[in-house]
Design an enzyme around this catalytic site. Structure first.
Site, mmCIF file in Angstrom:
data_model
loop_
_atom_site.group_PDB
_atom_site.id
_atom_site.type_symbol
_atom_site.label_atom_id
_atom_site.label_comp_id
_atom_site.label_asym_id
_atom_site.label_seq_id
_atom_site.Cartn_x
_atom_site.Cartn_y
_atom_site.Cartn_z
ATOM 1 N N CYS A 273 0.857 -1.182 0.000
ATOM 2 C CA CYS A 273 0.000 0.000 0.000
ATOM 3 C C CYS A 273 0.901 1.242 0.000
ATOM 4 C CB CYS A 273 -0.979 0.006 1.170
ATOM 5 S SG CYS A 273 -0.274 -0.309 2.806
ATOM 6 N N SER A 306 3.294 -2.156 4.006
ATOM 7 C CA SER A 306 3.211 -0.712 3.801
ATOM 8 C C SER A 306 4.450 -0.257 3.056
ATOM 9 C CB SER A 306 3.180 0.012 5.151
ATOM 10 O OG SER A 306 4.473 0.015 5.741
ATOM 11 N N ASP A 307 4.337 0.820 2.310
ATOM 12 C CA ASP A 307 5.549 1.446 1.821
ATOM 13 C C ASP A 307 6.308 1.945 3.066
ATOM 14 O OD1 ASP A 307 7.547 2.445 0.235
ATOM 15 O OD2 ASP A 307 6.196 3.379 -1.202
ATOM 16 N N CYS A 308 7.609 2.202 2.887
ATOM 17 C CA CYS A 308 8.430 2.354 4.089
ATOM 18 C C CYS A 308 8.154 3.669 4.809
ATOM 19 C CB CYS A 308 9.888 2.133 3.725
ATOM 20 S SG CYS A 308 10.052 0.421 3.157
ATOM 21 N N ALA A 310 5.186 4.448 5.709
ATOM 22 C CA ALA A 310 3.829 4.901 5.363
ATOM 23 C C ALA A 310 2.884 4.795 6.558
ATOM 24 C CB ALA A 310 3.280 4.109 4.182
#
Ligand SMILES: *[C@@H]1O[C@H](CO)[C@@H](O)[C@H](O)[C@H]1NC(C)=O
Ligand SMILES: *[C@@H]1O[C@H](CO)[C@@H](O)[C@H](O)[C@H]1NC(C)=O
Ligand SMILES: *[C@@H]1O[C@H](CO)[C@@H](O)[C@H](O)[C@H]1NC(C)=O
Ligand SMILES: *[C@@H]1O[C@H](CO)[C@@H](O)[C@H](O)[C@H]1NC(C)=O
Ligand SMILES: *[C@@H]1O[C@H](CO)[C@@H](O)[C@H](O)[C@H]1NC(C)=O
Length: 800
Positions: A273, A306-308, A310
């Site tokens: 995401c 999650s994107d890092c 995020a």
């Protein structure tokens, strides 16, 4: 990763490295050893039921989770997952990257027996081959080399690739990572690349919607960044704060299809995401999309990461959640399993205490995570005894792998302009060739971003030397510019001199990561600095002798000045072509390779930058003058449209057969039995997403013939133009299917396209529902058009 963090980290690392080299005579060599759970030769009391391969994955996962304390559970919810030594479980780093080769990333340690990996062209280029087999083979090589490194204790098995966001705007700094602007093409790329990465034992008999994907994974792939994520930093906008305002229509027919295909058909075991909000809701907290759509509707059975950072930004940057504990709770309730970052680790227990989350919820996420690790064989004992266990350093950078990297560049180069068939040039003895430009000796620049350490480099200069080696060429080289920014005039004089003395000139220009990268979108589509001035000076000095312009970039450039200049006969776009890019470029110019790549993204004039980049609408808006996005909707004139790409040969098409009309007896029932009954009163559309639609598939047969003087590859693109009446925002045309063929000079071949009217001819209404318009659809291949009428049962076909 946040760019500031990266910089700080890099500085610290550099400092530490400098310190170490100063303190110790020799740099210390770290010895890597693969640690694994369930070691059959280890202590017997560490062989728990979760190690027993005779038991089902689900039961093994349950057993494992039941043995964890709550603190241990929370430690498994982040990318840097802790060891659980009392259960014999080593730590695990989830974050690996393999966009176009095993890449430098937190789980990957180049060195020792595995100092390098095969580096392929960036997806923005390899997609231009329109060759599914090629994409699949690239994925296979990446996973083979990834496994080989894992077996050395130097890589994880979860790679967060590919990036399948739609390349909506050429200014986006990460365009280079993507397979272009078309949903159907991106879907095809995603499916075949992911299958190459994951391989495994696909169960063909399982209906896709309920299939859980291959039991055993070679490498776990990840479709990212879900969704509507394609702005990094532009004007006052940045990706952390950006709220993508997207209509249901655009979401359904542009932003989501590649993810849907990646999950349903590619059976990807992970989805990421994205940072952005979607219509106000941060993507990692989007229950409707993550859980209801991806997991439930698309039948996803992997883990959502999650994107890092995020998760951190939800409270810390945008204050969407009142506290960090709330942020943890929002994402876990929405369906996100793994936090790249540390928010869940730091605030997880407090969130439990506040009863914002509960243990059963944590267990649900742990199931998704450990199931993927089970499928990767991480609890099956000694990896060397398992499938892929024999892969090692000798499987990296093999001749075959490296040849595929060269082959990928060859198949994908796009010939943008070739006046009077100026190319290919003949190899003549003693040819005086001037190779000019800051990219003439490009090495790392050819690798774009998310790169690794390549097996070797063949720069354009080296490529020319190789291709002309039997002809005693006299090759001169001038930079022309110090770098892509090209701020000074210093090198231009020497470049002119070289051009004046040469028989032929190759200019190798373009941009680099200094202009486009993660965290940096462009403001201009022009060649930066004095590059245009350099071109004009060199062209002037070459006084009518042949000049070809080669461009390196990960996204479109406005080079209309060169397209309009008759003294520049040819232009080639080479994307970021990977480790052997220079060789492919030289081969193409001297006719050893006949370029067959076609653009996967439209190229625009500089005035495109007047468009507000933050406007996510695909459809034009006449009242504001907004021209819309991509070839499917753009109402202004592009420099080169999606699909543009020339060849040294001339390919012609004939429509062999296609139905005049389809009535599709089964389709009519959809009118009556739709479970999402949204019917227009005059029955002018038919519902999509019914099994029945498959049965109404039909064939389109196209004859393609190579009229040209050379053998070559050619990709045939079949488009359709829906009836113009009906719902708002109908595409000007859309890609139906594509097929690449190889044809000897003079040879022809019939291509069979299987068309599913719902999947391939459908359009999405402003309600976000895909339907097939009744009426005249135009099928188009090149200049050949064929009208196909979609009829409903009322039009003379008897009773219901
Ligand atoms: C593994 O599980 C099977 C099936 O339950 C069981 O028969 C077997 O004894 C187990 N093996 C070990 C080593 O516990
Ligand atoms: C992880 O390993 C370290 C060092 O071996 C150990 O001190 C620690 O207790 C382990 N953590 C867990 C959760 O087992
Ligand atoms: C942008 O420039 C091109 C090329 O000069 C031109 O055809 C087009 O009409 C321009 N678009 C606008 C909105 O001015
Ligand atoms: C076009 O833009 C106008 C003005 O911003 C807006 O009111 C209208 O809703 C837009 N139309 C569409 C179809 O998006
Ligand atoms: C597609 O790529 C594969 C793998 O490189 C290659 O063998 C094949 O010839 C290509 N197909 C065409 C038509 O170029």
């Amino acid at each position: 990763m946040k760019s500031t963090e990266t910089v700080i980290l890099a500085c610290i690392l550099l400092g530490v490295m400098l310190l170490t080299t100063q303190l110790f005579e020799k740099p210390r060599i770290k010895v890597y050893k693969l640690q694994y759970a369930c070691d059959p030769d280890g202590p017997a009391d560490l062989l728990f039921p979760f190690c027993n391969t005779s038991i089902s994955d689900d039961d093994r996962v349950e057993d494992l989770i039941s043995r964890l304390t709550i603190q241990e559970k929370i430690e498994q919810l982040v990318n840097t997952a802790a060891n659980v030594s009392r259960l014999g479980i080593p730590p695990y780093q989830w974050w690996g990257e393999g966009l176009h080769g095993v890449a430098i990333s937190p789980s990957v340690y180049f060195g020792g027996a595995t100092p390098a990996a095969t580096s392929f062209p960036l997806p923005c280029l390899s997609v231009c081959s329109y060759n599914r087999t090629l994409w699949n083979k690239i994925g296979q090589v990446v996973s083979t080399e990834g496994r080989a490194m894992y077996n050395q204790g130097r890589s994880g098995l979860t790679y967060w690739s590919p990036n399948i966001n739609i390349a909506r705007d050429p200014r986006w700094g990460r365009t280079q990572e993507t397979p272009g602007e078309d949903p159907k093409l991106s879907s095809g790329y995603a499916v075949h690349f992911v299958k190459g990465l994951q391989e495994g034992d696909y169960d063909q008999n399982q209906p896709q919607a309920v299939s859980r994907g291959p039991r055993r994974l070679k490498i776990s792939a990840c479709c990212k960044h879900f969704t509507a994520h394609d702005l990094d930093r532009w004007k006052d906008y940045d990706r952390d704060h950006f709220d993508s305002k997207v209509t249901q229509q655009d979401l359904e027919d542009t932003y989501n299809p590649s993810f849907k295909s990646c999950v349903k058909e590619g059976q990807s075991s992970s989805v990421m995401c994205s940072y952005n909000r979607l219509n106000g809701i941060p993507m990692c907290t989007h229950y409707e999309l993550l859980t209801l759509t991806v997991r439930n509707q698309w039948g996803f059975d992997g883990y959502i990461v999650s994107d890092c950072d995020a998760v951190a930004l939800i409270h810390d940057y945008i204050n969407y959640a009142p506290t960090s504990e709330d942020a943890v709770s929002y994402v876990m309730l929405a369906g996100m399993d793994l936090n790249c970052g540390s928010t869940t680790l730091v605030h997880g227990l407090a969130a439990l205490d506040k009863k914002l989350i509960w243990e059963g919820l944590i267990d649900m996420h742990l199931r998704n995570l450990f199931r993927v690790r089970m499928r990767l064989g991480m609890f099956d004992g000694n990896p060397s005894t398992l499938p892929y266990g024999s892969l090692g350093p000798e499987d990296m950078c093999t001749e075959d792998n490296q040849h595929l990297a060269l082959e990928a560049a060859r198949q994908s180069l796009v010939l943008l302009k070739n006046e009077k068939n100026a190319l290919p040039w003949k190899k003549t003895h003693g040819l005086k060739l001037a190779v000019i430009g800051h990219h003439a000796d490009a090495t790392r620049e050819m690798l774009g971003n998310y790169e690794g350490y390549p097996c070797k480099f063949v720069s354009p200069l080296q490529g020319f030397a190789k291709v002309l080696s039997d002809h005693s060429p006299r090759i001169s080289h001038e930079r022309g510019c110090s770098d892509a920014a090209c701020e000074d005039q210093f090198y231009i004089y020497a470049a002119k001199e070289a051009a004046a003395q040469a028989d032929a000139v190759v200019l190798v220009l373009g941009i680099s990561q200094a202009q486009e990268k993660e965290g940096r979108d462009r403001d201009s589509l022009l060649l930066p600095g004095r590059q245009m001035e350099l071109v004009s000076s060199v062209v002037e000095a070459s006084a009518g002798r042949p000049v070809v312009l080669v461009l390196l970039s990960g996204s479109p450039l406005d080079v209309s000045f060169a397209n309009d200049d008759p003294r520049i006969q040819s232009i080639i776009w080479a994307g970021y072509p990977g480790q052997s890019g220079g060789e492919a470029i030289a081969e193409a110019i001297f006719g050893l390779v006949n370029p067959g790549g076609r653009l996967a993204q439209s190229w625009y004039y500089e005035n495109y930058t007047n468009i507000d980049m933050s406007n996510m609408n695909m459809r034009p808006n006449a009242s504001t003058g907004y021209p819309g996005r991509t070839y499917r909707f753009f109402t202004d004139t592009p420099l080169w449209e999606f699909g543009h790409g020339l060849s040294y040969s001339d390919f012609k098409y004939t429509m062999v057969s296609a139905p005049q009309s389809i009535m599709a007896p089964h389709l009519r029932y959809q009118l009556c039995s739709s479970d999402r009954a949204v019917m227009t009163s005059d029955l002018n559309c038919l519902h999509y997403e019914k099994e029945a639609c498959k049965e109404s598939s039909f064939h389109v047969r196209v004859w393609v013939i190579n009229h040209g003087p050379l053998s070559g590859d050619h990709s045939v693109l079949l488009f359709s133009k829906p009836p113009s009446r009906g719902i708002d925002g109908i595409p000007l045309k859309q890609l139906v299917s594509f097929e690449r063929v190889h044809l000897e000079a003079g040879a022809g071949q019939e291509i069979l396209f299987k068309v599913n009217p719902c999947e391939d001819l459908g359009t999405v209404g402003d309600d976000g529902i895909r339907t097939v318009e009744l009426g005249e659809h135009t099928l188009m291949v090149g200049m050949v058009q064929h009208v196909l009428t979609v009829e409903n049962w009322r039009e003379g076909h008897g009773e219901l």
